[in-house]
Design an enzyme around this catalytic site. Structure first.
Site, short mmCIF file in Angstrom:
data_model
loop_
_atom_site.label_atom_id
_atom_site.label_comp_id
_atom_site.label_asym_id
_atom_site.label_seq_id
_atom_site.Cartn_x
_atom_site.Cartn_y
_atom_site.Cartn_z
N GLU A 80 -73.68 37.48 38.35
CA GLU A 80 -75.10 37.15 38.26
C GLU A 80 -75.19 35.66 37.91
O GLU A 80 -74.23 35.09 37.37
CB GLU A 80 -75.78 38.01 37.18
CG GLU A 80 -75.79 39.48 37.55
CD GLU A 80 -76.52 40.38 36.55
OE1 GLU A 80 -77.38 39.89 35.80
OE2 GLU A 80 -76.22 41.58 36.54
N ASP A 137 -75.99 36.65 42.30
CA ASP A 137 -77.26 37.36 42.20
C ASP A 137 -78.08 36.64 41.14
O ASP A 137 -77.76 36.72 39.95
CB ASP A 137 -76.97 38.83 41.81
CG ASP A 137 -78.25 39.63 41.48
OD1 ASP A 137 -79.30 39.02 41.22
OD2 ASP A 137 -78.16 40.87 41.46
N ASN A 159 -90.33 41.42 32.98
CA ASN A 159 -89.64 40.30 33.65
C ASN A 159 -90.61 39.38 34.37
O ASN A 159 -90.19 38.52 35.14
CB ASN A 159 -88.62 40.85 34.65
CG ASN A 159 -87.58 41.73 33.98
OD1 ASN A 159 -87.08 41.40 32.93
ND2 ASN A 159 -87.27 42.86 34.61
C1 LIG Z 1 -83.57 43.62 38.77
C2 LIG Z 1 -82.24 43.28 39.31
C3 LIG Z 1 -81.83 43.73 40.57
C4 LIG Z 1 -82.63 44.72 41.34
O1 LIG Z 1 -83.76 44.13 41.86
P1 LIG Z 1 -84.99 45.09 42.27
O2 LIG Z 1 -85.82 44.21 43.11
O3 LIG Z 1 -85.64 45.47 40.98
O4 LIG Z 1 -84.40 46.24 42.99
C5 LIG Z 1 -80.61 43.29 41.05
N1 LIG Z 1 -79.83 42.47 40.34
C6 LIG Z 1 -80.18 42.05 39.10
C7 LIG Z 1 -79.27 41.14 38.36
C8 LIG Z 1 -81.39 42.44 38.55
O5 LIG Z 1 -81.73 42.05 37.33
#
Ligand SMILES: *Cc1c(COP(=O)(O)O)cnc(C)c1O
Length: 386
Positions: free
Chosen positions: A171, A200, A42
């Site tokens: 998301e 998110d 990523n």
């Molecule tokens: C990766 C991810 C998380 C978690 O983030 P980390 O910093 O890896 O704990 C939360 N939400 C989504 C949509 C993600 O892709």
């Protein structure tokens, strides 16, 4: 006792194993004593190894030490934390920002303070596990709406008891499908039905939008979505997460969020690296240009080969396989042909939607992308998918 559980996982092709790399991350990595092209990271903009970002981490370690020594409210708020929060708020155009130790911690900590027992959460079916766990911790009732389906969401909003406290969760850029939430319609529904909206944007941060501020910028909704969450661990190449939003929200979260209060502050190097990464995102738009042109080349090639894909509009390029065993077989064949791309199986994705989730970065060369397409052609035939 654990043996039989492991056997059950293995029988269903759902066994997971760690696959240690023998190098750091990058467009190519060392794995099983070979150099292979990595299409699973990523680190979309290559910032985890950007000289300026690396230098910021080294310098912060020299100046402030390896650990921050305490939680943020005790004595763990060091200059790199304050600087990063200021730079995130400036970058996103919000009053304030608050750091978390990880995206997982942000989601499980914050959601229970946006809604509680007696409330109603309406979440997109493909929400990340950390969002789901945040929902569970909130003790609100949770209903799932079909992926990106606003009509379904609205039917759930209409059916609820009137004035019931409601939180819509999605998301921004979906991590496993690479498609984008209909944020404009979600914001309208939230306004019309008096609900809150929690976005998110872990994957959108740094890569979406004209200046890399994320999916909300891309859809021109910064005025209508007053706060959101994102991570420092994807395109920003570091670790941790943030909420950006108005002062009163941030102040409130500082006071109540258990996953903020009862955990040690991020290491100074991590915070300093993330701040340097934010600066690079703003100063080097050419990285985003390269990312999108690489994305288009790989996407076009995959389509031409005839693979089944999601509705992706991003550098996340999943090839849908269906069953977990075939997904694993495809990944194995790809590895033999020099491509590292990991299979994603339930429960990370819904049953029957196992896939290989390819991610391309700004740092891959066109030769590497073409080599990956050649490997995909061969591996696709070998597994009967093409
Ligand atoms: C990766 C991810 C998380 C978690 O983030 P980390 O910093 O890896 O704990 C939360 N939400 C989504 C949509 C993600 O892709």
């Amino acid at each position: 006792m654990f043996q039989s559980k492991l056997k059950e996982l293995s029988d269903r092709s759902l066994m997971r194993r760690l696959s240690p790399l023998e190098s750091g991350t990058g467009p190519t990595v060392h794995y099983e004593r070979r150099e292979v092209i990595l299409l699973s990271s990523n680190d979309y903009l290559g910032l985890a190894t950007h000289p300026e970002v690396v230098h910021a981490a080294i310098q912060a370690t020299e100046q402030y030490g390896t650990g921050s020594g305490a939680s943020r409210l005790v004595s763990g708020t060091l200059p790199p934390h304050t600087r990063l929060e200021t730079s995130l708020a400036n970058f996103k155009g919000t009053e304030a920002a608050l750091l978390f130790g990880a995206g997982y911690l942000a989601n499980i900590g914050v959601i229970p303070h946006l809604i509680g027992q007696g409330g109603l959460i309406l979440a997109d079916r493909l929400c990340h596990a950390s969002l789901i766990d945040g929902c569970r911790l909130s003790r609100a009732d949770v209903r799932i709406f079909r992926h990106r389906d606003c009509a379904h969401l609205e039917s759930l909003l209409r059916r609820r008891r009137s004035n019931r406290s409601t939180l819509i969760i999605t998301e921004g850029l979906f991590s496993m499908d690479g498609d984008v939430a209909p944020l404009s319609d979600l914001a309208s529904l939230a306004e019309r039905y008096g609900a809150r909206l929690y976005v998110d944007d872990a994957h959108g941060t740094g890569i979406m939008g004209p200046t890399g501020r994320g999916t909300i910028e891309q859809l021109d909704l910064e005025q209508r979505i007053p706060f959101h969450m994102g991570t420092l661990s994807k395109a920003l190449g570091s670790h941790g997460a943030y909420i950006v939003g108005p002062n009163d929200l941030i102040q409130y979260l500082v006071n109540v969020t258990r996953s903020f209060i009862f955990t040690t502050a991020l290491p100074p190097a991590t915070a300093a690296a993330a701040a340097a990464a934010v600066a690079v995102v703003q100063r080097e738009p050419e990285r985003r240009m390269r990312l999108w042109s690489n994305r288009q080349r790989l996407f076009n090639g995959m389509q031409k080969l005839g693979f089944r894909m999601t509705q992706t509009v991003s550098p996340i390029l999943p090839i849908l396989v269906g069953d977990a065993a075939t997904a694993s077989a495809l990944a194995e064949r790809l590895l033999i042909h020099g491509i590292y791309a990991s299979p994603i199986r339930p429960p990370t994705v819904p049953d029957g939607t196992s896939r290989i989730r390819f991610t391309v970065t700004s740092e891959h060369t066109t030769e590497q992308i073409d080599e990956a397409l050649h490997a995909l052609d061969r591996a696709g035939r070998e597994t009967g998918l093409l």
